[in-house]
Scaffold this motif. Structure first.
Motif, PDB file in Angstrom:
ATOM      1  N   ILE A  96       6.244  -9.696   0.585  1.00 18.99           N
ATOM      2  CA  ILE A  96       4.986  -8.950   0.439  1.00 18.99           C
ATOM      3  C   ILE A  96       4.425  -9.109  -0.963  1.00 18.99           C
ATOM      4  CG2 ILE A  96       3.987  -6.628   0.406  1.00 18.99           C
ATOM      5  CD1 ILE A  96       6.002  -5.979   2.726  1.00 18.99           C
ATOM      6  N   GLN A 101       4.034 -12.638   3.010  1.00 22.06           N
ATOM      7  CA  GLN A 101       3.949 -11.749   4.157  1.00 22.06           C
ATOM      8  C   GLN A 101       2.841 -10.726   3.900  1.00 22.06           C
ATOM      9  OE1 GLN A 101       5.820 -11.912   6.968  1.00 22.06           O
ATOM     10  NE2 GLN A 101       6.877 -13.706   6.170  1.00 22.06           N
ATOM     11  N   PRO A 102       2.139 -10.290   4.928  1.00 17.75           N
ATOM     12  CA  PRO A 102       1.114  -9.264   4.721  1.00 17.75           C
ATOM     13  C   PRO A 102       1.771  -7.896   4.505  1.00 17.75           C
ATOM     14  CG  PRO A 102       1.302  -9.777   7.047  1.00 17.75           C
ATOM     15  CD  PRO A 102       2.201 -10.744   6.312  1.00 17.75           C
ATOM     16  N   LEU A 103       1.064  -7.010   3.861  1.00 19.72           N
ATOM     17  CA  LEU A 103       1.564  -5.661   3.631  1.00 19.72           C
ATOM     18  C   LEU A 103       1.897  -4.971   4.953  1.00 19.72           C
ATOM     19  CD1 LEU A 103       2.229  -3.400   1.660  1.00 19.72           C
ATOM     20  CD2 LEU A 103      -0.184  -2.748   1.685  1.00 19.72           C
ATOM     21  N   SER A 104       1.183  -5.316   5.983  1.00 18.78           N
ATOM     22  CA  SER A 104       1.417  -4.706   7.295  1.00 18.78           C
ATOM     23  C   SER A 104       2.802  -5.044   7.858  1.00 18.78           C
ATOM     24  CB  SER A 104       0.338  -5.149   8.285  1.00 18.78           C
ATOM     25  OG  SER A 104       0.358  -6.558   8.423  1.00 18.78           O
ATOM     26  N   SER A 105       3.494  -6.018   7.293  1.00 17.15           N
ATOM     27  CA  SER A 105       4.830  -6.365   7.779  1.00 17.15           C
ATOM     28  C   SER A 105       5.893  -5.372   7.310  1.00 17.15           C
ATOM     29  CB  SER A 105       5.216  -7.784   7.333  1.00 17.15           C
ATOM     30  OG  SER A 105       5.413  -7.832   5.932  1.00 17.15           O
ATOM     31  N   TRP A 106       5.528  -4.493   6.367  1.00 16.13           N
ATOM     32  CA  TRP A 106       6.495  -3.547   5.808  1.00 16.13           C
ATOM     33  C   TRP A 106       7.058  -2.602   6.882  1.00 16.13           C
ATOM     34  CZ3 TRP A 106       9.891  -3.035   2.308  1.00 16.13           C
ATOM     35  CH2 TRP A 106      10.406  -1.790   1.975  1.00 16.13           C
ATOM     36  N   ASP A 107       6.204  -2.073   7.737  1.00 12.64           N
ATOM     37  CA  ASP A 107       6.674  -1.152   8.777  1.00 12.64           C
ATOM     38  C   ASP A 107       7.721  -1.809   9.665  1.00 12.64           C
ATOM     39  OD1 ASP A 107       5.060   0.889   7.857  1.00 12.64           O
ATOM     40  OD2 ASP A 107       3.435   0.463   9.265  1.00 12.64           O
TER      41      ASP A 107
END
Length: 132
Positions: A96, A101-107
């Motif tokens: 991230i 990786q997009p921030l949305s991959s954190w979840d």
């Protein structure tokens, strides 16, 4: 590169400011590198490796163990799975931060962390804490 001598009272103000700036910059670099195992090469700063190593040697003797150590030692899941979980979550963070990786991959990374042992570790540690 110039002289590598320390700042002395007789140095000009410009020279003293230069040395203070260089020490602050290298200090920040050393602090960044202390948390990354095996990474001490900094192109353009030939003394950074030596200075980072020396900072570690100076810091380790005054370091303290984590107060959570007694709890962590009692978690069977922590003992067997933490290295893998830690690596996975750090890879997600790096991905991230570097834009891979997009921030949305954190979840998804957090859900995977929990499913692969993180939730079990949390349960074991909560049970230990409640019993004390």
């Amino acid at each position: 590169m110039g002289s590598r001598r320390p700042v002395h009272p007789g140095d000009s103000d410009v020279r003293q400011r230069h040395h203070r700036h260089r020490r602050r910059r290298l200090g920040r670099l050393c602090r960044l590198q202390l948390g990354v195992e095996g990474t001490h090469f900094s192109p353009g700063l030939p003394d950074a490796t030596r200075e980072a190593y020396q900072a570690e040697q100076d810091t380790v003797p005054i370091g303290v163990d984590t107060p959570a150590a007694p709890y962590l030692a009692g978690s069977a899941t922590y003992s067997t799975k933490w290295a893998q979980l830690d690596s996975q979550i750090n890879d997600a963070i790096s991905g991230i931060v570097t834009g891979r990786q997009p921030l949305s991959s954190w979840d998804g990374a957090v859900k995977q962390f929990g499913a692969q042992g993180g939730d079990q570790i949390a349960k074991e540690l909560a049970a230990q804490h409640a019993s004390r």
